[in-house]
Design a protein around this motif. Structure first.
Motif, PDB file in Angstrom:
ATOM      1  N   GLN A  94       0.835  -1.205   0.000  1.00 21.94           N
ATOM      2  CA  GLN A  94       0.000   0.000   0.000  1.00 21.94           C
ATOM      3  C   GLN A  94       0.867   1.250   0.000  1.00 21.94           C
ATOM      4  O   GLN A  94       0.585   2.208  -0.706  1.00 21.94           O
ATOM      5  CB  GLN A  94      -0.933  -0.010   1.211  1.00 21.94           C
ATOM      6  CG  GLN A  94      -1.871  -1.174   1.174  1.00 21.94           C
ATOM      7  CD  GLN A  94      -3.314  -0.797   1.197  1.00 21.94           C
ATOM      8  OE1 GLN A  94      -3.678   0.357   1.285  1.00 21.94           O
ATOM      9  NE2 GLN A  94      -4.155  -1.794   1.136  1.00 21.94           N
TER      10      GLN A  94
ATOM     11  N   GLU B  16      -5.904   7.891   2.637  1.00 17.45           N
ATOM     12  CA  GLU B  16      -7.348   8.150   2.586  1.00 17.45           C
ATOM     13  C   GLU B  16      -8.147   6.939   3.050  1.00 17.45           C
ATOM     14  O   GLU B  16      -9.203   7.088   3.668  1.00 17.45           O
ATOM     15  CB  GLU B  16      -7.734   8.579   1.184  1.00 17.45           C
ATOM     16  CG  GLU B  16      -7.169   9.972   0.850  1.00 17.45           C
ATOM     17  CD  GLU B  16      -7.376  10.394  -0.582  1.00 17.45           C
ATOM     18  OE1 GLU B  16      -7.527   9.526  -1.475  1.00 17.45           O
ATOM     19  OE2 GLU B  16      -7.389  11.616  -0.813  1.00 17.45           O
ATOM     20  N   LYS B  17      -7.659   5.742   2.779  1.00 18.39           N
ATOM     21  CA  LYS B  17      -8.354   4.514   3.187  1.00 18.39           C
ATOM     22  C   LYS B  17      -8.287   4.312   4.704  1.00 18.39           C
ATOM     23  O   LYS B  17      -9.301   3.994   5.328  1.00 18.39           O
ATOM     24  CB  LYS B  17      -7.728   3.316   2.473  1.00 18.39           C
ATOM     25  CG  LYS B  17      -8.321   1.981   2.876  1.00 18.39           C
ATOM     26  CD  LYS B  17      -7.679   0.849   2.102  1.00 18.39           C
ATOM     27  CE  LYS B  17      -8.264  -0.501   2.520  1.00 18.39           C
ATOM     28  NZ  LYS B  17      -7.651  -1.607   1.747  1.00 18.39           N
ATOM     29  N   TYR B  18      -7.112   4.480   5.283  1.00 20.90           N
ATOM     30  CA  TYR B  18      -6.921   4.149   6.700  1.00 20.90           C
ATOM     31  C   TYR B  18      -7.072   5.342   7.652  1.00 20.90           C
ATOM     32  O   TYR B  18      -7.364   5.143   8.822  1.00 20.90           O
ATOM     33  CB  TYR B  18      -5.560   3.502   6.909  1.00 20.90           C
ATOM     34  CG  TYR B  18      -5.454   2.156   6.239  1.00 20.90           C
ATOM     35  CD1 TYR B  18      -6.114   1.050   6.755  1.00 20.90           C
ATOM     36  CD2 TYR B  18      -4.715   1.989   5.080  1.00 20.90           C
ATOM     37  CE1 TYR B  18      -6.041  -0.189   6.140  1.00 20.90           C
ATOM     38  CE2 TYR B  18      -4.629   0.744   4.451  1.00 20.90           C
ATOM     39  CZ  TYR B  18      -5.299  -0.324   4.980  1.00 20.90           C
ATOM     40  OH  TYR B  18      -5.231  -1.543   4.373  1.00 20.90           O
TER      41      TYR B  18
END
Length: 74
Positions: A57, A67-69
């Motif tokens: 990642q 942005e995901k985590y």
């Protein structure tokens, strides 16, 4: 300079392929990446994601991983 794969996620400390320039004074600064690295390190230690997944990642698109985590940056 910064490490593409952070040391906390098994990145090599001196390999030229793992060292790259990163600015401090932008929206997507080295400090923001450092924060993501802390989050990913915690998730790996808790067994929530694999070390390989965390490395991938960060290596492929650390902004998308942020942005995901972490969430969107305002």
């Amino acid at each position: 300079m910064d490490h593409l794969i952070p040391l906390s996620l098994g990145g090599h400390p001196t390999d030229a392929k793992n060292i790259w320039p990163q600015v401090l004074l932008t929206k997507w600064s080295a400090r923001r990446k450092d924060y993501l690295e802390e989050i990913l390190h915690e998730k790996v230690c808790k067994g929530e994601i694999s070390l390989k997944e965390a490395q991938e990642q960060v290596r492929t698109n650390w902004i998308a991983a942020y942005e995901k985590y972490v969430g969107p940056v305002k």
